[in-house]
Write an enzyme that holds these catalytic residues in place. Sequence first.
Site, PDB file in Angstrom:
ATOM      1  N   GLY A 129       0.693  -1.124   0.078  1.00 15.56           N
ATOM      2  CA  GLY A 129       0.012  -0.068  -0.020  1.00 15.56           C
ATOM      3  C   GLY A 129       0.960   1.474  -0.112  1.00 15.56           C
ATOM      4  O   GLY A 129       0.731   2.161  -0.815  1.00 15.56           O
ATOM      5  N   ASP A 175       4.805 -10.133   7.084  1.00  8.47           N
ATOM      6  CA  ASP A 175       4.003 -11.145   6.094  1.00  8.47           C
ATOM      7  C   ASP A 175       4.999 -11.732   5.176  1.00  8.47           C
ATOM      8  O   ASP A 175       4.523 -12.916   4.703  1.00  8.47           O
ATOM      9  CB  ASP A 175       2.810 -10.747   5.643  1.00  8.47           C
ATOM     10  CG  ASP A 175       1.766 -10.310   6.765  1.00  8.47           C
ATOM     11  OD1 ASP A 175       1.887 -10.660   7.911  1.00  8.47           O
ATOM     12  OD2 ASP A 175       0.851  -9.603   6.630  1.00  8.47           O
ATOM     13  N   ARG A 481      35.553 -34.463  14.890  1.00  5.07           N
ATOM     14  CA  ARG A 481      36.320 -33.947  13.680  1.00  5.07           C
ATOM     15  C   ARG A 481      37.130 -34.869  13.030  1.00  5.07           C
ATOM     16  O   ARG A 481      38.009 -34.394  12.180  1.00  5.07           O
ATOM     17  CB  ARG A 481      37.179 -32.888  14.610  1.00  5.07           C
ATOM     18  CG  ARG A 481      36.530 -31.243  15.037  1.00  5.07           C
ATOM     19  CD  ARG A 481      37.317 -30.669  15.810  1.00  5.07           C
ATOM     20  NE  ARG A 481      36.663 -29.378  16.053  1.00  5.07           N
ATOM     21  CZ  ARG A 481      36.472 -28.489  15.303  1.00  5.07           C
ATOM     22  NH1 ARG A 481      36.872 -28.283  14.177  1.00  5.07           N
ATOM     23  NH2 ARG A 481      35.697 -27.276  16.001  1.00  5.07           N
ATOM     24  N   MET A 634      34.020 -16.979  17.526  1.00  7.40           N
ATOM     25  CA  MET A 634      34.678 -18.277  16.905  1.00  7.40           C
ATOM     26  C   MET A 634      34.833 -18.029  15.518  1.00  7.40           C
ATOM     27  O   MET A 634      34.649 -17.016  15.011  1.00  7.40           O
ATOM     28  CB  MET A 634      33.683 -19.611  17.520  1.00  7.40           C
ATOM     29  CG  MET A 634      33.575 -19.865  18.873  1.00  7.40           C
ATOM     30  SD  MET A 634      32.481 -21.090  18.746  1.00  7.40           S
ATOM     31  CE  MET A 634      33.484 -22.698  18.917  1.00  7.40           C
TER      32      MET A 634
HETATM   33  P1  ADP Z   1       1.007  -1.184   3.916  1.00  2.22           P
HETATM   34  O1  ADP Z   1       2.051  -0.385   3.419  1.00  2.22           O
HETATM   35  O2  ADP Z   1       1.644  -1.907   5.214  1.00  2.22           O
HETATM   36  O3  ADP Z   1       0.567  -2.158   2.651  1.00  2.22           O
HETATM   37  P2  ADP Z   1      -1.424   0.380   3.583  1.00  2.22           P
HETATM   38  O4  ADP Z   1      -1.989  -0.422   2.778  1.00  2.22           O
HETATM   39  O5  ADP Z   1      -2.464   0.623   4.898  1.00  2.22           O
HETATM   40  O6  ADP Z   1      -0.124  -0.281   4.550  1.00  2.22           O
HETATM   41  O7  ADP Z   1      -0.816   1.803   3.425  1.00  2.22           O
HETATM   42  C1  ADP Z   1      -0.148   2.538   4.187  1.00  2.22           C
HETATM   43  C2  ADP Z   1      -0.505   3.740   3.829  1.00  2.22           C
HETATM   44  O8  ADP Z   1      -0.020   4.096   2.609  1.00  2.22           O
HETATM   45  C3  ADP Z   1      -1.885   4.280   3.718  1.00  2.22           C
HETATM   46  O9  ADP Z   1      -2.593   4.713   4.941  1.00  2.22           O
HETATM   47  C4  ADP Z   1      -2.008   5.518   2.768  1.00  2.22           C
HETATM   48  O10 ADP Z   1      -1.716   6.750   3.303  1.00  2.22           O
HETATM   49  C5  ADP Z   1      -0.844   5.175   1.827  1.00  2.22           C
HETATM   50  N1  ADP Z   1      -1.441   4.532   0.664  1.00  2.22           N
HETATM   51  C6  ADP Z   1      -1.872   3.169   0.379  1.00  2.22           C
HETATM   52  N2  ADP Z   1      -2.245   3.136  -0.836  1.00  2.22           N
HETATM   53  C7  ADP Z   1      -2.406   4.135  -1.466  1.00  2.22           C
HETATM   54  C8  ADP Z   1      -2.694   4.641  -2.800  1.00  2.22           C
HETATM   55  N3  ADP Z   1      -3.115   3.745  -3.629  1.00  2.22           N
HETATM   56  N4  ADP Z   1      -2.389   5.936  -2.977  1.00  2.22           N
HETATM   57  C9  ADP Z   1      -2.099   6.832  -1.982  1.00  2.22           C
HETATM   58  N5  ADP Z   1      -1.540   6.598  -0.966  1.00  2.22           N
HETATM   59  C10 ADP Z   1      -1.768   5.050  -0.684  1.00  2.22           C
END
Ligand code: ADP
EC number: 2.7.1.11
Length: 835
Positions: A129, A175, A481, A634
């Site tokens: 994300g 994950d 060994r 070691m």
């Molecule tokens: P992760 O990075 O762990 O997958 P998230 O999916 O919750 O976590 O994304 C974290 C943050 O990244 C979100 O809260 C948002 O601010 C930003 N983000 C995620 N997807 C998008 C997107 N498609 N466009 C813009 N910002 C995004």
Amino acid sequence: MDADDSRAPKGSLRKFLEHLSGAGKAIGVLTSGGDAQGMNAAVRAVVRMGIYVGAKVYFIYEGYQGMVDGGSNIAEADWESVSSILQVGGTIIGSARCQAFRTREGRLKAACNLLQRGITNLCVIGGDGSLTGANLFRKEWSGLLEELARNGQIDKEAVQKYAYLNVVGMVGSIDNDFCGTDMTIGTDSALHRIIEVVDAIMTTAQSHQRTFVLEVMGRHCGYLALVSALACGADWVFLPESPPEEGWEEQMCVKLSENRARKKRLNIIIVAEGAIDTQNKPITSEKIKELVVTQLGYDTRVTILGHVQRGGTPSAFDRILASRMGVEAVIALLEATPDTPACVVSLNGNHAVRLPLMECVQMTQDVQKAMDERRFQDAVRLRGRSFAGNLNTYKRLAIKLPDDQIPKTNCNVAVINVGAPAAGMNAAVRSAVRVGIADGHRMLAIYDGFDGFAKGQIKEIGWTDVGGWTGQGGSILGTKRVLPGKYLEEIATQMRTHSINALLIIGGFEAYLGLLELSAAREKHEEFCVPMVMVPATVSNNVPGSDFSIGADTALNTITDAYKSACDMAEARGRHQELCIPLCVVPATISNNVPGTEISLGSDTGLNAVVETCDRIKQSASGTKRRVFIIETMGGYCGYLANMGGLAAGADAAYIFEEPFDIRDLQSNVEHLTEKMKTTIQRGLVLRNESCSENYTTDFIYQLYSEEGKGVFDCRKNVLGHMQQGGAPSPFDRNFGTKISARAMEWITAKLKEARGRGKKFTTDDSICVLGISKRNVIFQPVAELKKQTDFEHRIPKEQWWLKLRPLMKILAKYKASYDVSDSGQLEHVQPWSV
Ligand code: ADP
Ligand code: ADP
């Protein structure tokens, strides 16, 4: 070791860091999405590397929220602001989910905030994300700039000057759900947490007959569940990517009751949070429990691990991974041109690569799509090579076909442990035995190394004999060994008596030497003309032909843990009298040449008790003193443990044999530490490999530092003894041992197939090999060839890959060092694993 490292390799084709300058550049670093252990190590590396190359580095607090809000959320970082965070879980700069950044309006604000500080380089540590967001931001950048100019928030000049935004991502996610990377930052630490729980549950197995249903994180990805299942030999595992076949309820109950009938007291079932069946219906822990209770009437407990998996201190692997990737990220930013796509720095095998961010994101989304559309084979394939390999291995080891369904080869394959014990050896034996049996061979165990071999300590070993071996430390078969050279006659006789058709050797440098001796003896003894393969297992990681050996990861963790506990201990001693004993229980001298050394169980348990006590006491200890810890590791002449332990623990210096040092280096190190103590940094760590120098002994270095540090800091020394070889194997070692040894057995099976019925004598070099990992491949290399690459006097390979990482430790400890960046990750493309 000198401050200005002139001994680093030089070559006209090489490209060094000096050619890259960050002067005038500003880098923003943020952590976003779910937190993961090791994120701090990545932040530390980005900050220090950025400063090292002359750039300004800014923390962006609270992920994208801080970028949108600006103000004090974006603050320049200095060297000291990332001190003492390497061992801390989570992220010190905070992470948040941010709705505003999902809107253009929010991103416009973010751009404005970055521009005010001249930041046009972004390093984002987060999940898919966060990286998607970063990519979008980069694409919109010029549009955002124009809009800001139109609004009068920036001028035309600024639009030109800051025309491009460079984005580099690092995947921080426990994950391991991101395609294109073998390991994401945090995954290994999460596995540590899971395995700690499993090991704890195992110990209660003696008193109760129970079934444990263990739910681990992974809403969309089964990696943690799968690898945990491999690492503890679970009875059953449920994953989103590979749902069980229809009728699994019945099959699972049969498997559980079979295991019970074999007098196993404990059943373990691992469930990924997002486990589903072939109809995409969730399979929950509760449902599984209900099934076991109603069908079998077993006492069944559900344990849901939850956030424990994100907690705790990062493992050595994660710290090294994150440090390497952080440095790579800065290099990638410096090298970026307007045409370079936003990329992710990641690891493929043991090789750093850069991948276009959106290709990875796309494939990660494709996995989800495949699962949604119930194309599960595609899902596994898209997850990549490592995932598919793990799944395959798990299936082979967990499920035994009835005897009458296995076509017999009439071949006898023997397994032997040679050299000092290394954590993970037992996992390797278990896997070899089970794969061998599944392939139709009769498996023989040789006890007590070549010594036992000569004396005929050889017995058939069955599927159940190796049950529960994965998590056990040391060597259950017994290891020595002793080399085979002086027993060739006797060993040949045993080979004949037991009709041994192939041999698998699990061990360290002695195993390698032994293999060479057997190879040389083939002319004289035709009994040795059978396929032989060795998998490297030694804490020293000094076997030619492999980047890694089984056991080295566990030992590295011991080093990082020891430093942590030494620090805690030092803090607590003033206050707690009872702590003034324990550190002395560590053996004072260890020589790598003692035959048949075994770990004493008592001292290891004692040590664990000490570490646990420390952790508890730590909470009450606050005051710090200026102190330098000198720790001896070691490894014989091989500096791997000292060097990598140094990288993982944030050492100031690591003295190793491979890089000679003299009195001027020692002086400059002492002065460096003295300077450091004038700042807010109050602790120093110096590692010394046991054989780095004949005369500059650990005592000498300790006394030198003590004398020179008088009035500024005091010193403590600690010799890490056999604890490095013992203890419970780390998840990495369990899996590595399991997988590599399964590969070795497959090789043996293929060789034996070639020979079937023809009574073939194997005389060529390629029938006597070492199996190892090199860069990104698992390869079989004939010992005869490896001979040329070996420094026999010092028992190390002539070329060692990790020496290239040595400057990293120095740079991150504020030394100047020449870093070869010519094989920093090249931009590559993501590919699914074709099965
Ligand atoms: P992760 O990075 O762990 O997958 P998230 O999916 O919750 O976590 O994304 C974290 C943050 O990244 C979100 O809260 C948002 O601010 C930003 N983000 C995620 N997807 C998008 C997107 N498609 N466009 C813009 N910002 C995004
Ligand atoms: P493996 O555990 O090596 O896969 P089996 O499949 O034959 O061997 O038997 C598995 C059973 O042994 C399972 O019930 C598993 O939970 C249990 N088990 C594994 N390790 C241990 C251990 N250290 N102590 C007790 N039971 C264990």
